[in-house]
Design an enzyme around this catalytic site. Structure first.
Site, PDB file in Angstrom:
ATOM      1  N   VAL A  98       0.837  -1.212   0.000  1.00 24.44           N
ATOM      2  CA  VAL A  98       0.000   0.000   0.000  1.00 24.44           C
ATOM      3  C   VAL A  98       0.873   1.264   0.000  1.00 24.44           C
ATOM      4  O   VAL A  98       1.925   1.285   0.631  1.00 24.44           O
ATOM      5  CB  VAL A  98      -0.902  -0.005   1.271  1.00 24.44           C
ATOM      6  N   GLY A  99       0.436   2.289  -0.701  1.00 27.82           N
ATOM      7  CA  GLY A  99       1.078   3.610  -0.642  1.00 27.82           C
ATOM      8  C   GLY A  99       2.519   3.590  -1.106  1.00 27.82           C
ATOM      9  O   GLY A  99       3.379   4.238  -0.513  1.00 27.82           O
ATOM     10  N   GLY A 101       3.483   3.445  -4.782  1.00 26.40           N
ATOM     11  CA  GLY A 101       3.696   3.686  -6.207  1.00 26.40           C
ATOM     12  C   GLY A 101       3.367   2.490  -7.085  1.00 26.40           C
ATOM     13  O   GLY A 101       3.726   2.467  -8.258  1.00 26.40           O
ATOM     14  N   GLY A 103       0.121   1.213  -7.338  1.00 30.31           N
ATOM     15  CA  GLY A 103      -1.299   1.243  -7.733  1.00 30.31           C
ATOM     16  C   GLY A 103      -2.186   0.296  -6.954  1.00 30.31           C
ATOM     17  O   GLY A 103      -3.126  -0.273  -7.508  1.00 30.31           O
ATOM     18  N   SER A 104      -1.918   0.138  -5.648  1.00 30.14           N
ATOM     19  CA  SER A 104      -2.712  -0.825  -4.869  1.00 30.14           C
ATOM     20  C   SER A 104      -4.164  -0.367  -4.719  1.00 30.14           C
ATOM     21  O   SER A 104      -5.083  -1.184  -4.821  1.00 30.14           O
ATOM     22  CB  SER A 104      -2.072  -1.079  -3.510  1.00 30.14           C
ATOM     23  N   SER A 105      -4.389   0.928  -4.512  1.00 28.89           N
ATOM     24  CA  SER A 105      -5.783   1.386  -4.340  1.00 28.89           C
ATOM     25  C   SER A 105      -6.557   1.211  -5.640  1.00 28.89           C
ATOM     26  O   SER A 105      -7.703   0.765  -5.637  1.00 28.89           O
ATOM     27  CB  SER A 105      -5.832   2.835  -3.853  1.00 28.89           C
ATOM     28  N   ASP A 149      -3.391   4.642 -13.136  1.00 27.35           N
ATOM     29  CA  ASP A 149      -3.463   3.416 -12.330  1.00 27.35           C
ATOM     30  C   ASP A 149      -4.733   2.627 -12.624  1.00 27.35           C
ATOM     31  O   ASP A 149      -4.689   1.416 -12.821  1.00 27.35           O
ATOM     32  CB  ASP A 149      -3.436   3.765 -10.832  1.00 27.35           C
TER      33      ASP A 149
HETATM   34  O1  PMV Z   1       2.788   7.034  -6.609  1.00 28.47           O
HETATM   35  P1  PMV Z   1       1.700   6.870  -7.604  1.00 28.47           P
HETATM   36  O2  PMV Z   1       1.606   5.482  -8.157  1.00 28.47           O
HETATM   37  O3  PMV Z   1       0.394   7.383  -7.063  1.00 28.47           O
HETATM   38  O4  PMV Z   1       2.072   7.730  -8.889  1.00 28.47           O
HETATM   39  C1  PMV Z   1       2.092   9.122  -8.883  1.00 28.47           C
HETATM   40  C2  PMV Z   1       2.511   9.582 -10.240  1.00 28.47           C
HETATM   41  C3  PMV Z   1       2.500  11.094 -10.425  1.00 28.47           C
HETATM   42  O5  PMV Z   1       2.878  11.324 -11.772  1.00 28.47           O
HETATM   43  C4  PMV Z   1       3.505  11.750  -9.521  1.00 28.47           C
HETATM   44  C5  PMV Z   1       1.130  11.698 -10.172  1.00 28.47           C
HETATM   45  C6  PMV Z   1       0.059  11.245 -11.146  1.00 28.47           C
HETATM   46  O6  PMV Z   1      -1.119  11.302 -10.731  1.00 28.47           O
HETATM   47  O7  PMV Z   1       0.356  10.910 -12.298  1.00 28.47           O
END
Ligand code: PMV
Length: 316
Positions: A98-99, A101, A103-105, A149
């Site tokens: 989770v949290g 990067g 895309g778990s949510s 995501d």
């Molecule tokens: O950390 P993540 O998977 O939520 O990715 C964020 C990616 C960003 O480019 C920083 C923001 C976005 O919504 O694209």
């Protein structure tokens, strides 16, 4: 079965994702490329004979839609409540940290929406499910969610943003290093915005360069030249570092991965904690995973997948 349940269960799973390149730049309309990965969230849905909404996961049980514990699944029920005759129970399981990067949510939301859609014969198309999923992410994250995501989780494969065009891809092997530090996308996006306000000319060039990397990687994906993609991922990492979204822990895991033979290694997603990714040939994967563990990260080995959201006969 108790008196309050009805028999049939419907199970769907949906994948997480990595950013091969272009995160942050994509916020400023530059292209980015994401890939679905073989780590999945699963939602199991069954009808309840009473008007009750129950959500279960490893985090516990919620019996109210206002509960913060299962905010994403609760939002899915809220959005589709008018199609649910009485009550529903949703059980969530996830292999995706989770949290971080990955895309778990989004994977949870897409698996839950698809399971509800099928179970209650609502009739939404996959495209509509991806759109509702994005809306839910935006509501929970107060406006800050790109459709990347939810789209990648719905379609699988490689997704080119902003066109939202998907292509299938031969498997790429991925070692993930989790720093274990929770990262807030909202906070990281606003720190890049502040830097851009302070040094517009300099930061604009960095974001444009990241966009150019995505344009180049798109061509290389079609040629399946993963070594060159890795090289460009390393350049992208330099740019992400210069935007201030790197951390010492992420750098450490990125460098040990490169030294252990990765073709390329970088942050995935917002940075500031969360995960890094390294791509490599299959036989090099375990060496990188071990190096990540030795350097203090949690390693996960996986591969890219063309399987988007899909029905399962049992929970994973
Ligand atoms: O950390 P993540 O998977 O939520 O990715 C964020 C990616 C960003 O480019 C920083 C923001 C976005 O919504 O694209």
């Amino acid at each position: 079965m108790t008196k309050t349940e009805s028999g049939k269960r419907t199970i769907y799973s949906a994948p997480g994702k990595i950013y091969l390149c272009g995160e942050h730049a994509v916020v400023y309309n530059e292209p980015a490329i994401a890939c679905a990965i073989d780590l999945r969230a699963t939602a199991k849905v069954r009808s309840l004979c009473e008007k009750r909404y129950v959500i279960k996961s490893s985090m516990g049980v919620s019996k109210r839609l206002k509960s913060k514990k299962h905010i994403y699944a609760a939002k899915c029920i809220e959005k589709l409540k008018k199609y649910i005759p009485k009550g529903v129970e949703i059980e969530i399981e996830s292999e995706i940290p989770v949290g971080s990067g990955l895309g778990s949510s989004a994977a949870t939301v897409i698996a839950t929406l698809a399971a509800l859609n099928d179970h209650f014969k609502i009739g939404y198309s996959l495209e509509e499910i991806a759109k509702i999923g994005h809306k839910i992410e935006k509501e929970v994250q107060r406006g800050l969610a790109s459709p990347t995501d939810t789209f990648a989780s719905t379609t699988g494969g490689v997704v080119f943003v902003p066109e939202m065009k998907t292509i299938e891809l031969p498997e790429i092997y991925v070692a993930i290093g989790n720093t274990g530090k929770f990262s807030s996308t909202k906070k990281m996006v606003s720190s890049v915005k502040n830097l851009k306000n302070e040094y517009a000319e300099i930061v604009n060039r960095i974001l444009e360069s990241a966009g150019n990397i995505s344009r180049e990687v798109e061509k290389l994906i079609k040629r399946e030249d993963y070594q060159k993609i890795g090289k460009l991922m390393n350049i992208n990492q330099g740019l992400l570092d210069s935007l201030g979204v790197g951390t010492e822990e992420l750098s450490k895991l990125i460098w040990v991965s490169r030294k252990s033979g990765a073709w390329g290694a970088k942050i995935t997603g917002a940075g500031g904690g969360g995960c890094m990714i390294a791509i490599t040939e299959k036989r090099g994967l375990m060496k990188i995973a071990k190096a990540i563990e030795k350097a203090g990260g949690e390693s996960i080995t996986t591969k890219t997948t063309n399987d988007g959201v899909k029905k399962q006969s049992k929970i994973l």
